[in-house]
Design a protein around this motif. Sequence first.
Motif, mmCIF file in Angstrom:
data_model
loop_
_atom_site.group_PDB
_atom_site.id
_atom_site.type_symbol
_atom_site.label_atom_id
_atom_site.label_comp_id
_atom_site.label_asym_id
_atom_site.label_seq_id
_atom_site.Cartn_x
_atom_site.Cartn_y
_atom_site.Cartn_z
ATOM 1 N N GLY A 176 -2.257 -4.869 2.702
ATOM 2 C CA GLY A 176 -3.007 -4.269 3.804
ATOM 3 C C GLY A 176 -3.499 -2.874 3.443
ATOM 4 N N ALA A 177 -2.650 -2.104 2.766
ATOM 5 C CA ALA A 177 -3.041 -0.752 2.354
ATOM 6 C C ALA A 177 -4.208 -0.805 1.377
ATOM 7 C CB ALA A 177 -1.850 -0.037 1.734
ATOM 8 N N LEU A 178 -4.142 -1.722 0.408
ATOM 9 C CA LEU A 178 -5.221 -1.827 -0.578
ATOM 10 C C LEU A 178 -6.514 -2.289 0.084
ATOM 11 C CD1 LEU A 178 -6.203 -1.672 -3.466
ATOM 12 C CD2 LEU A 178 -5.250 -3.964 -3.872
ATOM 13 N N ALA A 179 -6.414 -3.231 1.011
ATOM 14 C CA ALA A 179 -7.613 -3.703 1.716
ATOM 15 C C ALA A 179 -8.247 -2.575 2.530
ATOM 16 C CB ALA A 179 -7.255 -4.877 2.622
ATOM 17 N N GLY A 180 -7.419 -1.777 3.211
ATOM 18 C CA GLY A 180 -7.951 -0.643 3.966
ATOM 19 C C GLY A 180 -8.628 0.365 3.073
ATOM 20 N N LEU A 181 -8.038 0.617 1.906
ATOM 21 C CA LEU A 181 -8.616 1.583 0.964
ATOM 22 C C LEU A 181 -9.965 1.096 0.443
ATOM 23 C CD1 LEU A 181 -7.795 4.300 -0.397
ATOM 24 C CD2 LEU A 181 -6.977 2.938 -2.327
ATOM 25 N N LEU A 182 -10.038 -0.180 0.053
ATOM 26 C CA LEU A 182 -11.295 -0.735 -0.449
ATOM 27 C C LEU A 182 -12.380 -0.722 0.631
ATOM 28 C CD1 LEU A 182 -9.783 -3.756 -2.417
ATOM 29 C CD2 LEU A 182 -11.032 -1.832 -3.442
ATOM 30 N N THR A 183 -11.998 -1.040 1.863
ATOM 31 C CA THR A 183 -12.966 -1.023 2.965
ATOM 32 C C THR A 183 -13.440 0.396 3.247
ATOM 33 O OG1 THR A 183 -11.787 -2.923 3.908
ATOM 34 C CG2 THR A 183 -13.381 -1.811 5.318
ATOM 35 N N SER A 184 -12.544 1.357 3.138
ATOM 36 C CA SER A 184 -12.925 2.756 3.338
ATOM 37 C C SER A 184 -13.934 3.194 2.291
ATOM 38 C CB SER A 184 -11.680 3.641 3.275
ATOM 39 O OG SER A 184 -12.021 4.999 3.491
ATOM 40 N N ALA A 220 -0.756 0.139 7.546
ATOM 41 C CA ALA A 220 -1.122 0.593 6.201
ATOM 42 C C ALA A 220 -2.631 0.541 6.007
ATOM 43 C CB ALA A 220 -0.414 -0.272 5.158
ATOM 44 N N ALA A 221 -3.273 -0.525 6.513
ATOM 45 C CA ALA A 221 -4.726 -0.645 6.374
ATOM 46 C C ALA A 221 -5.443 0.485 7.111
ATOM 47 C CB ALA A 221 -5.192 -2.003 6.896
ATOM 48 N N VAL A 222 -5.000 0.784 8.317
ATOM 49 C CA VAL A 222 -5.645 1.837 9.110
ATOM 50 C C VAL A 222 -5.470 3.205 8.452
ATOM 51 C CG1 VAL A 222 -5.598 3.045 11.317
ATOM 52 C CG2 VAL A 222 -5.469 0.550 11.265
ATOM 53 N N VAL A 223 -4.258 3.477 7.961
ATOM 54 C CA VAL A 223 -3.990 4.782 7.347
ATOM 55 C C VAL A 223 -4.791 4.956 6.072
ATOM 56 C CG1 VAL A 223 -2.217 6.165 6.194
ATOM 57 C CG2 VAL A 223 -1.713 5.053 8.378
ATOM 58 N N THR A 224 -4.783 3.948 5.196
ATOM 59 C CA THR A 224 -5.507 4.089 3.927
ATOM 60 C C THR A 224 -7.015 4.081 4.140
ATOM 61 O OG1 THR A 224 -5.332 1.689 3.569
ATOM 62 C CG2 THR A 224 -3.666 3.098 2.531
#
Length: 517
Positions: A176-184, A220-224
């Motif tokens: 989830g963290a990696l997906a949020g970072l890539l989307t950001s 994790a997705a929202v934070v990253t």
Amino acid sequence: MKPRPLPSLYRSIGRAAGRWTVAHLLFAAVLAGAVAVRVAAARGYPALLWGGDSFGYLDAANKFRPHIGRPSGYSVFLAGLRPFEDFQAVVLAQAVLGVATGVMVYALVWRMARRAWPRRIWLPGLLAAPASVPVLYDANLIHAEHMLLADSLFTFLLVAAVTVVLWGERTPWWAGALAGLLTSFAALTRLTGLPMLALIVLALVLRWSGWRRTIASVAAAVVTFAVPFVAYMNWFEEHWGGFAITKADNVWLYGRTVDFADCAKLDPPPELVVMCPKPPSDPRIAPAFRALWTQDSPFVYIPGGIYGDEGNEKAGEFADLAIKKQFGDFVGVIVRDTLRAFETGREPYPTPWTEENTRFPVGEAWSDEQQLLAEAYGAHGRATVVEPRAAWIRAYHDRWFTPGPMLAGLLVVGLAGVLIRLRPRSRWGAAVLLPWSMGAALVVIPAATADFDYRYLPPAVPFACLAAALALIPGAARTRRPAAEPPESGNSDEPQEPGKPDGVRDAADKGAKSISL
């Protein structure tokens, strides 16, 4: 435990290698052809092609500062390649991104098909390889890789985010963290990526993995996603004096509204009369383009121009007034331009020259401004056409692309796959819904927030292909019953067969595991 004899070990390795080759032989041929097409394109057009936004992107990369009017993730990408001091390094990097996008589409479809057909080693490739063909061979996507524009990077980042979310049957917090970072990063490359976080979060919730795991992955997705945005906005504030992404966030929506705004109906206050659309001086130019980039633009008369604070404020007020008082007309232009994406032919829209810029050119065009920017970055900056090799890729572009009706068909198949999975056991179709909703959003969002442009359509192709292929996989989104779930520390992504104790598998299952990607 007694070690296995070497001949037996070699036979096992040989069988595994043979099964792996059989599984991916078709895609190997597809991939080789895709690389060959890109080599041919690079021989015909060895340097990058320039578009209207290229000047701003490259200037921001040379000065390493955010552009005042658009997010500059692509400029950061260019700055990262600047040590090579060669535009051909950018051509190569974007071609690699294009190929990697196709590989991810293949890998994700193959992995899900392998779960559905664990005993048929050849079958997943027969579905996954054709699903990757439009992504790897679409001439519009290959052309985007040759442009000094953000499209290929943007597409790669979003496809990578979808792949991370859907790769396992469960999505751990780090995924989830990696997906949020890539989307950001995608949203900081093109603002169209901003709403995609909501689609990622929705998919994480629908692919329910228990309270702790689901909440952790969503958080994790929202934070990253937020951290790079905050960092970028601080960077923007240092250079332009405002904690924002751009100073033209309202300008693009204003351009959308001039297509239908009627000041006789709006009755705007005196300070907004200047924003009323003028009669067209050239009917070939779309209203949004005319209102932003020609002498008919109201920003010509506003201090600071199109990127000034006053212009952005007035654009926002006028757009808000037009949408509230003519909401039906607003919806009408969105529907009209969305459907334009699925037409068979292509009209010269928004202008004849911008539509031509989405094709490989016959001749070269160069200016002093381009020369100065290119020299500051590196060698081979001038757009170059090498005949007769360039003629081949132009002929290829005329034939091999995803036409509008085909894009529509892929999205319809994907939507059908979502609808037949709308039940808890199938996780509400999340595995198909995520790529389908991203593909549909990439078609609709530009039509709703800026204007239709053929340049904005190719990034939707990988998601439409993913959604259509996953829709054809039986049980691609099936989840196991809670009682049959292994402990969260388990590593297996494959469901156990009914009637077998946990941990017991037959020979076919072992073979399947040996070739999983």
